[in-house]
Motif scaffolding. Structure first.
Motif, PDB file in Angstrom:
ATOM      1  N   ASP A   1       3.304   3.754  -1.471  1.00 53.99           N
ATOM      2  CA  ASP A   1       3.741   4.101  -2.881  1.00 53.99           C
ATOM      3  C   ASP A   1       5.360   4.360  -3.111  1.00 53.99           C
ATOM      4  OD1 ASP A   1       1.350   4.191  -3.868  1.00 53.99           O
ATOM      5  OD2 ASP A   1       0.944   6.197  -3.703  1.00 53.99           O
TER       6      ASP A   1
ATOM      7  N   PRO B   1       0.921  -1.288  -0.068  1.00 49.38           N
ATOM      8  CA  PRO B   1       0.100  -0.058  -0.024  1.00 49.38           C
ATOM      9  C   PRO B   1       0.797   1.357  -0.083  1.00 49.38           C
ATOM     10  CG  PRO B   1       0.134  -0.954   2.310  1.00 49.38           C
ATOM     11  CD  PRO B   1       1.073  -1.728   1.447  1.00 49.38           C
TER      12      PRO B   1
ATOM     13  N   SER C   1       1.045  -1.725  -8.358  1.00 52.15           N
ATOM     14  CA  SER C   1       0.445  -1.917  -7.274  1.00 52.15           C
ATOM     15  C   SER C   1      -1.174  -1.432  -7.366  1.00 52.15           C
ATOM     16  CB  SER C   1       0.832  -1.215  -5.878  1.00 52.15           C
ATOM     17  OG  SER C   1       0.425   0.232  -6.203  1.00 52.15           O
ATOM     18  N   ASP C   2      -1.855  -1.950  -6.442  1.00 50.63           N
ATOM     19  CA  ASP C   2      -3.288  -1.480  -6.515  1.00 50.63           C
ATOM     20  C   ASP C   2      -3.709  -0.174  -6.531  1.00 50.63           C
ATOM     21  OD1 ASP C   2      -3.963  -4.245  -6.084  1.00 50.63           O
ATOM     22  OD2 ASP C   2      -4.528  -4.168  -3.935  1.00 50.63           O
ATOM     23  N   ASN C   3      -2.636   0.780  -5.993  1.00 48.18           N
ATOM     24  CA  ASN C   3      -2.760   2.118  -6.040  1.00 48.18           C
ATOM     25  C   ASN C   3      -2.098   3.040  -7.137  1.00 48.18           C
ATOM     26  OD1 ASN C   3      -4.335   1.781  -3.809  1.00 48.18           O
ATOM     27  ND2 ASN C   3      -2.206   2.018  -2.443  1.00 48.18           N
TER      28      ASN C   3
END
Length: 491
Positions: free
Chosen positions: A449, A447, A476-478
């Protein structure tokens, strides 16, 4: 800003909906949830009982720690609810009937519900039951003229109930999908063979946890079958003696089991995709040592047995292949030779810290047209036989495995799961040796960055890459970061 309200007067929108639309809405709910809509209006009061699909889920099934009295009351309420719904429905046809219930539900009642659904011409029957040890599955299920899809399993896939299947006459002329999960087959191999012989149009078959390791042999030979899942998850060390897969129309094959001593017959002429979760088998042998004082000592030794060579040969024309980590061990210890996979374009490798990559260099050499290589994790047991596929044990000879690899797309999943530093060294090794690489995607489960930024900068510090046109993304998911490798670093 002016807005005009829609004037519907005193019109009752809920009651004005056509019944066909109401049935469609209710079809997305479980029967218990649908029953709550009976409070909306008089028109909706009994409609929930006439939807095409009925889905009954025993509440106790998901709450195993209930007190006995409370559990009994809930079971009684559940059985009364099912009886009331079926009574309301009468002879109205049903398309799908799903029943999930555990110990405490009356097995006589469950059998009555199933027989009722057969009389109503059910086409999709999904049964997950954990009932009394003496419960016998109703034989009329196997002579249904309406069933297209049938699933029979123990509760939650656990063989905690006594779901015993006997098979008499079998005639399932419309059945296309069959799933047997954790059930007890009476007379085992005979029962299964008889059942499959009565399914003349079967296209999809799933056999899960049938414990056929104790059978003398097992054969799945169905000319019409397109998808086969055969997963024996129990960790038996004794391999099945003989296994046959004769399925010329099969396009998808998933197989997890201890590797057999022998694969008698294999026919996968149409196979496109396969997933293998093979496990090494062992055989017990007794050895005796006699000490100088004359006292003998007997000890048990486990010897590796089983041979996956013929199975791999049967799968050699596959296009998409997924190998679980345990399969890499089988290729190392229980496979005389790895065949050439000329049609293989997509290969996925699962990696675990307790399993080495000894077989991986030879496997990659046998994939001359491989385009996409996916690693489900990179951490593995370091051994002297990893070859040039891994930097953990530097090879003495000139690398040949990765430097001759045709792979264009490399995907790394689960990056940073345990040790991102070690994984990063492995990725750099790939970049330095794979000459045809065009795309590298690293999927970082984080999570933060800044972690992606750090990895991106470290990749830019590689001393040399084999492919100047390789594009790198850290995902990543973000966030997704593109990493440009300077052309001046290319070798």
């Amino acid at each position: 800003m002016y807005s005009k309200k829609l004037n519907i007067g005193s019109k009752d929108v809920i009651n004005s909906l056509p019944e066909a639309l109401i049935y469609h809405i209710l079809s997305f709910l479980s029967t218990k949830e649908a029953a709550l809509t009976s409070l909306l209006s008089r028109k909706w009061r009994y409609l929930f009982a006439f939807v095409p699909n009925l889905d009954f889920d025993d509440p106790v099934r998901m709450q195993p720690d209930m007190a006995n009295q409370e559990e009994t009351e809930i079971h009684t309420g559940f059985m009364d609810f099912v009886d009331r719904v079926l009574a309301l429905r009468g002879n109205f046809p049903v398309s799908k009937f799903s029943l999930k219930c555990g110990n405490g539900v009356d097995d006589v009642g469950a059998k009555r519900w199933i027989l009722n659904m057969l009389e109503l011409g059910v086409s999709d029957l999904d049964l997950r039951l954990a009932l009394d040890r003496n419960y016998l599955f109703p034989l009329k299920v196997f002579v249904s003229k309406s069933l297209v899809k049938l699933r029979i399993g123990a509760r939650n896939g656990l063989a905690v109930g006594g779901l015993i299947m006997k098979v008499g006459d079998v005639s399932l002329p419309k059945l296309k999908t069959l799933c047997l999960d954790s059930v007890v087959l009476d007379y085992q191999i005979i029962c299964l063979a008889k059942l499959l012989s009565g399914c003349h149009v079967l296209e999809e078959l799933a056999l899960v946890n049938l414990s056929w390791n104790f059978w003398e042999s097992c054969s799945v030979s169905i000319p019409t079958l397109k998808r086969l899942t055969c997963c024996i998850e129990e960790d038996w060390i004794n391999p099945p003696p003989s296994v046959t897969f004769d399925n010329p129309a099969l396009v998808y094959f998933e197989y997890s089991d201890t590797v057999a001593l022998k694969y008698e017959k294999l026919n996968f002429d149409s196979l496109v995709e396969a997933r293998l979760g093979l496990r090494v088998g062992y055989e017990e042998t007794e050895n005796a040592i006699e000490f100088p004082d004359g006292i003998p000592l007997t000890f048990i030794e486990y010897v590796t047995v089983g041979d996956a060579t013929d199975l791999l040969m049967g799968l050699r024309n596959v296009q998409v292949l997924y190998l679980y980590a345990s399969t890499l061990e089988v290729l190392t210890f229980c496979c005389k030779a790895i065949p050439i996979f000329n049609n293989l374009t997509h290969l996925t490798i699962e990696s675990k810290t307790k399993v080495g990559w000894e077989s991986l260099p030879n496997l990659l050499k046998k994939c001359p047209n491989l385009e996409t290589l996916v690693f489900q994790g990179l951490l593995h047991k370091a051994t002297d036989r990893c070859g040039d596929v891994c930097p953990c044990k530097p090879p003495e000879n000139i690398p040949t495995c990765l430097s001759s690899s045709p792979v264009k797309v490399l995907k790394i999943l689960k990056f940073g799961e345990v040790n991102d530093k070690t994984e990063l060294e492995q990725i750099k090794h790939f970049l330095e040796l794979m000459p045809h690489l065009e795309q590298l995607n690293i999927y970082y489960d984080t999570p933060v960055d800044d972690n992606l930024v750090k990895v991106s900068k470290q990749l830019q510090e590689i001393s040399g890459v084999a492919s100047a046109k390789c594009k790198v993304q850290v995902i990543s998911d973000n966030l997704t970061l593109s990493v440009t490798l300077p052309s001046s670093l290319s070798i």
